[in-house]
Enzyme design. Structure first.
Site, PDB file in Angstrom:
ATOM      1  N   GLU A  45      -8.113  -4.242   5.401  1.00 29.23           N
ATOM      2  CA  GLU A  45      -8.024  -4.127   4.033  1.00 29.23           C
ATOM      3  C   GLU A  45      -7.012  -4.913   3.319  1.00 29.23           C
ATOM      4  OE1 GLU A  45      -8.137  -0.027   5.200  1.00 29.23           O
ATOM      5  OE2 GLU A  45      -8.871   0.571   3.192  1.00 29.23           O
ATOM      6  N   ARG A  88      -2.684  -1.852  -3.350  1.00 32.35           N
ATOM      7  CA  ARG A  88      -3.756  -1.023  -3.334  1.00 32.35           C
ATOM      8  C   ARG A  88      -3.436   0.218  -4.161  1.00 32.35           C
ATOM      9  NH1 ARG A  88      -4.291   3.705   1.108  1.00 32.35           N
ATOM     10  NH2 ARG A  88      -6.722   4.229   0.824  1.00 32.35           N
ATOM     11  N   ASN A  95       0.983  -1.268   0.054  1.00 41.62           N
ATOM     12  CA  ASN A  95      -0.154  -0.041   0.077  1.00 41.62           C
ATOM     13  C   ASN A  95       0.975   1.203   0.040  1.00 41.62           C
ATOM     14  OD1 ASN A  95      -1.858   2.003   0.617  1.00 41.62           O
ATOM     15  ND2 ASN A  95      -2.715   1.203   2.419  1.00 41.62           N
ATOM     16  N   ARG A 151      -9.835  17.211   7.252  1.00 40.08           N
ATOM     17  CA  ARG A 151     -10.527  17.534   6.116  1.00 40.08           C
ATOM     18  C   ARG A 151     -12.101  18.007   6.518  1.00 40.08           C
ATOM     19  NH1 ARG A 151      -9.564  11.804   3.089  1.00 40.08           N
ATOM     20  NH2 ARG A 151      -8.065  11.418   4.531  1.00 40.08           N
ATOM     21  N   HIS A 155     -12.321   3.944   0.183  1.00 40.51           N
ATOM     22  CA  HIS A 155     -12.221   3.052   1.331  1.00 40.51           C
ATOM     23  C   HIS A 155     -13.248   1.910   0.787  1.00 40.51           C
ATOM     24  CE1 HIS A 155     -11.979   6.796   4.397  1.00 40.51           C
ATOM     25  NE2 HIS A 155     -10.745   6.040   4.373  1.00 40.51           N
TER      26      HIS A 155
END
Ligand code: ADP
Length: 398
Positions: free
Chosen positions: A384, A91, A7, A241, A180
């Site tokens: 993940e 990923r 990743n 964010r 996601h």
């Protein structure tokens, strides 16, 4: 088979080596500060303590070389040679509309990922470097790309179109993509098997609440809506964010400070959200501690976050005309009992009640609603890397 999961972030690289029969993690770790002074790799071989090695990593190439050196190291390695790595899963953040599922990497796939780079300029180029370096260092080993956006490709037009000129979509690719996806997919599948229900019969709302947060409505195993948009800036307010805001704020706010579009966007990405409102931290642990000690801005930040989660859940109940299970996952979702309780306090109208004792547990798949709650509420730790390893195995052995 041994599957290496990679990743690549813009300045970091996470990895795990997973044995596919047992799904055991043989070794895992993180390269930090790639391209910056002070880069280091933190490597944990299964059953042993973490090892930290400071070493220059000007690019992701050196980082991947270091990862492979650690995994094959005579003393702390977990495999004898690179020949014991049978496939690599990567990923990839943005797959645009090209990829609705994971794919075996070939030249065409690489070109398509490159094409999507303008949609994820910080991530896709780093992901591609990872793919290319692995091809070079492990020629002939199958590589698989697993996209963050793929799971959300089942959304219908009414969910992914923005109220903009239609050409913004057809010509400029501006639409809701969602992120996601690997986590939302993994968690929604786990819920079905954990509850012993058929995925096809379940309406699930997955709340992936971490540093970045997004929520997905999953009906019968298919994503029908999600809170992130063209980019991961949309939806909930997050660690740093802003999430959804009035689009006119950009011009107004930039005008007030004489900022250009990049400067104002930087504020929305890096100085907003829980950090911006609280003025204390983007980390929920720090903010919870300060809120408990009476810091009012921290209290506002946490309450606004819970309120926004609850409002999106409400809108997804409407989108699916009902809900069977609401699931919390990722750093905040798995660890913050007060966030889960606070969100569910807004959901009494759905007949939801939380079992305080179950909600206090950590690190396991668990139902946290009471037996008589009309909707099941669960915590499912996301994974993940395991999902990427499973997809990689399936495609590499096809
Ligand atoms: P990322 O989006 O970077 O993958 P994670 O899913 O790992 O993020 O979530 C990281 C966040 O989880 C941290 O910033 C922190 O706010 C939160 N977190 C971790 N542990 C706890 C805890 N015990 N209580 C509250 N929040 C926590």
């Amino acid at each position: 088979m041994n599957i290496l999961v990679i990743n690549c972030g813009s300045s970091s690289l996470k990895f795990q080596l997973i044995e596919s029969n047992t799904e055991a993690v043989l070794g895992k770790g993180l390269c930090e500060r790639i391209g910056i002074d002070g880069s280091r790799i933190v490597y944990t071989p299964a059953g042993k303590d973490k090892i930290t090695i400071e070493s220059p990593m000007p690019t992701h190439t050196e980082a991947i070389k270091l990862v492979l050196d650690c995994l094959t190291d005579a003393e702390n390695g977990v495999i004898a040679s690179l020949a014991e790595i049978n496939a690599v899963g990567h990923r990839v953040v943005h797959g645009g509309e090209k990829f609705a599922s994971s794919v075996l990497v070939n030249d065409e796939v690489i070109a398509a990922i490159e094409e999507c780079a303008d949609l994820a300029p910080l991530h896709n180029p780093a992901n591609l470097i990872g793919i290319r370096v692995c091809m070079e260092l492990m020629p002939g080993v199958p590589e698989v790309a697993v996209f963050d956006t793929a799971f959300h490709q089942t959304m219908p037009e009414k969910a992914f179109l923005y109220g903009l000129p239609y050409e913004a979509y057809t010509e400029d690719k501006i639409r809701r993509y969602g992120f996601h996806g690997t986590s939302h997919s993994y968690v929604s599948k786990r819920v079905a098997s954990f509850l012993g229900k058929d995925l096809a019969d379940l309406k699930t709302i997955v709340c992936h609440l971490g540093n970045g947060s997004s929520i997905a409505a999953v009906n019968g195993g298919k994503c029908v809506d999600t809170s992130m948009g063209l980019t991961p800036l949309a939806g909930l307010m997050m660690g740093t964010r802003c999430g959804d805001i009035d689009p006119s704020i950009l011009e107004f706010y930039a005008g007030k400070h004489g900022w250009d579009i990049h400067e104002v966007t930087d504020v929305l990405n890096k100085k907003s959200g829980v950090l911006g409102v609280s003025g204390v931290s983007s980390d929920f642990r720090d903010v919870e501690e300060a809120a408990d000690a009476g810091n009012v801005r921290c209290q506002y930040a946490l309450e606004a976050f819970k309120y926004q989660v609850a409002k999106i859940i409400g809108s997804y109940v409407a989108a699916m005309n009902g809900v069977d299970a609401i699931v919390f996952t990722a750093g905040v979702g798995e660890n913050s009992a007060t966030t889960r309780q606070g969100v569910c306090d807004y959901l009494g109208y759905l007949g939801i009640t939380i079992d305080a004792e179950a909600n206090g547990k950590r690190g396991e798949e668990i139902v946290i609603s009471t037996a008589d709650s009309k909707v099941k509420v669960l915590v499912i730790p996301t994974n993940e890397e395991l999902m990427i390893a499973r997809d990689t195995l399936a495609l590499a052995t096809k």
